[in-house]
Design a protein around this motif. Structure first.
Motif, short mmCIF file in Angstrom:
data_model
loop_
_atom_site.label_atom_id
_atom_site.label_comp_id
_atom_site.label_asym_id
_atom_site.label_seq_id
_atom_site.Cartn_x
_atom_site.Cartn_y
_atom_site.Cartn_z
N GLN A 153 0.84 -1.21 0.00
CA GLN A 153 0.00 0.00 0.00
C GLN A 153 0.88 1.26 0.00
OE1 GLN A 153 -2.18 -0.52 3.66
NE2 GLN A 153 -3.59 -2.02 2.82
N MET A 154 1.98 1.20 0.75
CA MET A 154 2.86 2.38 0.84
C MET A 154 3.49 2.72 -0.50
SD MET A 154 4.69 1.66 4.48
CE MET A 154 5.85 3.02 4.43
N VAL A 155 4.00 1.69 -1.20
CA VAL A 155 4.61 1.95 -2.51
C VAL A 155 3.56 2.53 -3.47
CG1 VAL A 155 5.68 0.89 -4.56
CG2 VAL A 155 6.45 0.23 -2.28
N GLN A 156 2.35 1.95 -3.45
CA GLN A 156 1.29 2.44 -4.34
C GLN A 156 0.99 3.91 -4.06
OE1 GLN A 156 -1.36 -0.73 -3.24
NE2 GLN A 156 -1.02 -1.87 -5.13
N LYS A 157 0.94 4.28 -2.78
CA LYS A 157 0.67 5.69 -2.43
C LYS A 157 1.85 6.59 -2.82
CE LYS A 157 -2.19 5.98 1.65
NZ LYS A 157 -2.14 6.29 3.08
N ALA A 158 3.07 6.07 -2.64
CA ALA A 158 4.27 6.89 -2.86
C ALA A 158 4.55 7.14 -4.34
CB ALA A 158 5.48 6.24 -2.20
N MET A 159 3.91 6.38 -5.23
CA MET A 159 4.15 6.55 -6.66
C MET A 159 3.83 7.96 -7.14
SD MET A 159 5.60 4.12 -8.35
CE MET A 159 5.16 4.21 -10.10
N LYS A 160 2.84 8.60 -6.50
CA LYS A 160 2.46 9.95 -6.97
C LYS A 160 3.58 10.99 -6.72
CE LYS A 160 -0.07 11.86 -2.95
NZ LYS A 160 0.82 11.20 -1.99
N ASP A 161 4.46 10.70 -5.77
CA ASP A 161 5.56 11.64 -5.50
C ASP A 161 6.86 11.23 -6.19
OD1 ASP A 161 3.95 13.15 -3.70
OD2 ASP A 161 4.26 11.60 -2.17
#
Length: 624
Positions: free
Chosen positions: A385-393
């Protein structure tokens, strides 16, 4: 290592290609060929670099070592060789989605399925399970490794698994971890020095007042004035909000928090914490903890921040922004740049073992029920979940080191003098960029030549489409039109795979081996009121003995260099044969040596030296 002389009687004319095949034996017998040197009848020498495995199934066709762009190849035979090499590589190096929304990775389930040329020489050497267990034995902590759910009795009890290596950073951390100075210092020079930014206005979700922080401010200014003067900094762990904590062990409930931490530059220009809120939504059950609170209230709030920092560091700073991104560069290079291309020759040392280490990690470490699940609160799916969220940055500009430092308002040396990660990083970035420019100017005499290079453009497009998933907002270029942009692009690749990874990887034992300073999990929820925290409660919150040992084994194993490590600027494989490039390499090494001297001089007599970005400690590639 053997070398063979082969003499040919007849005149072969001008040699365009050399074909090598190995006779098939009844047993498996691969052969690694470095290069072939041909001495012509007139006494000239021609180098044919190979640096590949010759296996039973296939023949290898080599061109001589002079780097050539597609436009330089005039004969049909050479054009065809170039095309065939890419066609066969594209069949071997295929993209695959590991998790939805992730950068794509290599299509292989295990290390043994990878093309032979990119496998580790010795697969045992990178067996995570073996290495972690070995690390625990070496650290004499294996007697505790099965003691899950068993708490330590107090902070001193953690010393039973702490290996004292005198005069090291890890020992200094153990002695000073409770101090506010030490807490603040790690945001600048610890193993996750990438989150701190200058605060331009206090966010509404952190309703901190002048009354709360007045006793921490040293300039007789209001909080608002301190913000205006640029003395307030912030680290926000918003990304962790809503991430599921690890539920793989029904006997231990694990917890995550998403704190916001406000920091202050004091009159000594040191960065210290002045307020911590452990959740994103303000309210009566989410108090703002302060240095003026009861000792254990403040200490536990800081421990929660350190634990959150550990999670962001492992999954975003380290896994996503160095490992996964470097794998994208690597796959695109093998798919789109033939061995004769100057940019293949330039980049290949920076891709050594990256696809292999990531494949092994997906096999053993970050897979379902992998080692990562054993001790980490973000195991069991939280890290995905963290990697998926961090993709936008994950933007192109955020990988351009000087630009990213500036965007965070952290670029002034005068203003923030003790930010060694920034100082050393910029020096190394400049040295790599200067080297990239030198190589570009040898092969691309104009911007037009850059535009015309179809292989380069296919490489850039592959990275954008498959690595960044075609997301326009990532800012990754779809095409490169100038030599200047190309120099920056290549610097991003070489810096990320070498320096950026070194900065966030090799300090893990130093900063994370003292467990209260970097807890990989917390076993009690964050406090919702002040005045109730006891030392017993803190120890109950910290990882149990078993998880502590797995964590220690992991940070030890991850902080070790490879045997026969190749550091930045060391290029023993001679892919390039031309004199101008050799001169550019020598200049690059000279620049790097000067940086090493500057850093060594600065670190003299420092209790906390900063050496992760010293070029003699930066491996060329992501290989651990």
């Amino acid at each position: 290592v053997d070398s063979y002389d082969v003499t040919v009687e007849e005149d072969l004319g001008e040699i365009q290609l050399i074909k090598i095949e190995k006779r098939k034996y009844w047993y498996h017998d691969d052969w690694y060929l470095k290069y072939i040197t041909v001495k012509t009848p007139v006494g000239d020498y021609l180098e044919f670099p190979c640096y590949r495995w010759i296996t039973d199934e296939k023949e290898v066709v080599l061109r001589d070592g002079r780097a050539k762009l597609p436009r330089d190849d005039k004969t049909q035979i050479l054009k065809q060789h170039r095309r065939k090499e890419l066609e066969s590589r594209q069949k071997m190096y295929r993209w695959k989605e590991w998790h939805p929304g992730f950068p794509l990775s290599i299509d292989a389930h295990s290390h043994s399925e990878l093309p032979r040329d990119i496998q580790f020489d010795n697969e045992k050497g990178i067996d995570f399970i073996l290495n972690y267990t070995k690390a625990m034995e070496n650290l004499y902590v294996n007697r505790f490794m099965h003691m899950f759910q068993s708490s330590w009795s107090d902070f001193a009890d953690f010393e039973r698994i702490f290996v004292r290596i005198s005069n090291t950073i890890s020992e200094y951390v153990m002695q000073h971890w409770r101090e506010d100075f030490m807490f603040g210092y790690q945001f600048l020079n610890g193993c996750n020095p990438v989150l701190i930014r200058r605060c331009t206005e206090i966010p509404k979700k952190l309703p901190v007042t002048m009354d709360m922080v007045e006793c921490s401010l040293e300039r007789n200014l209001t909080l608002e004035e301190e913000v205006k003067q640029g003395n307030i900094f912030i680290v926000d762990y918003e990304l962790l909000d809503g991430v599921d904590a690890n539920k793989t062990d029904p006997c231990t409930i694990q917890y995550l928090a998403a704190p916001i931490c406000l920091l202050y530059k004091n009159l000594e220009k040191k960065i210290v914490p002045i307020a911590i809120q452990l959740g994103q939504k303000p309210g009566p059950d989410n108090p703002i903890f302060l240095p003026s609170d009861a000792t254990y209230d403040w200490l536990l709030a800081k421990i929660w921040v350190r634990s959150s920092d550990f999670h962001i560091h492992q999954t975003v700073t380290h896994l996503l922004r160095t490992h996964l991104v470097s794998e994208v560069f690597s796959i695109a290079m093998f798919r789109q740049l033939p061995a004769v291309h100057p940019l293949f020759k330039l980049l290949v040392p920076h891709m050594r073992f990256t696809i292999a280490i990531n494949t092994k990690a997906r096999e053993q470490l970050i897979c379902e029920c992998g080692l990562f699940d054993k001790a980490n609160a973000t195991g069991g799916g939280g890290h995905v979940q963290m990697v998926q969220k961090a993709m936008k940055d994950l933007t192109y500009s955020s990988l351009c080191f000087p630009e990213e430092i500036k965007a965070k308002g952290m670029d002034s040396k005068e203003d923030i003098p003790y930010y060694y990660y920034r100082d050393d990083g910029i020096k190394v970035w400049e040295a790599i960029k200067s080297f990239a420019e030198d190589v570009i100017h040898i092969y691309y005499e104009s911007d037009e030549v850059v535009c015309e290079d179809v292989e380069l453009q296919a490489f850039v497009k592959d990275i954008y489409v498959y690595g960044m998933r075609g997301v326009k907002a990532s800012g990754f270029p779809k095409m490169i039109r100038t030599r200047e942009t190309l120099a920056e692009y290549l610097t991003v690749i070489m810096f990320t795979t070498s320096a950026q990874h070194a900065a966030v990887n090799f300090g893990q034992y130093d900063w994370c081996s003292w467990i209260p300073n970097a807890p990989p999990t917390m076993r009690c929820p964050p406090p919702t009121e002040k005045g109730t925290v006891t030392i017993e409660q803190i120890v109950e919150s910290l990882p149990d003995r078993g998880r502590s040992c797995w964590h220690l084994g992991a940070v030890w194993a991850l902080s070790q260099f490879q045997d026969k490590e190749l550091f930045l600027g060391m290029y023993p494989d001679e892919h390039f044969v031309e004199k101008p490039v050799k001169e550019a390499m020598a200049k690059f090494r000279k620049n790097l040596d000067e940086i090493v001297s500057t850093i060594t001089e600065r670190n003299k007599n420092k209790k906390l030296p900063y050496y992760y970005l010293s070029p003699d400690r930066i491996p060329n590639s992501v290989a651990v």
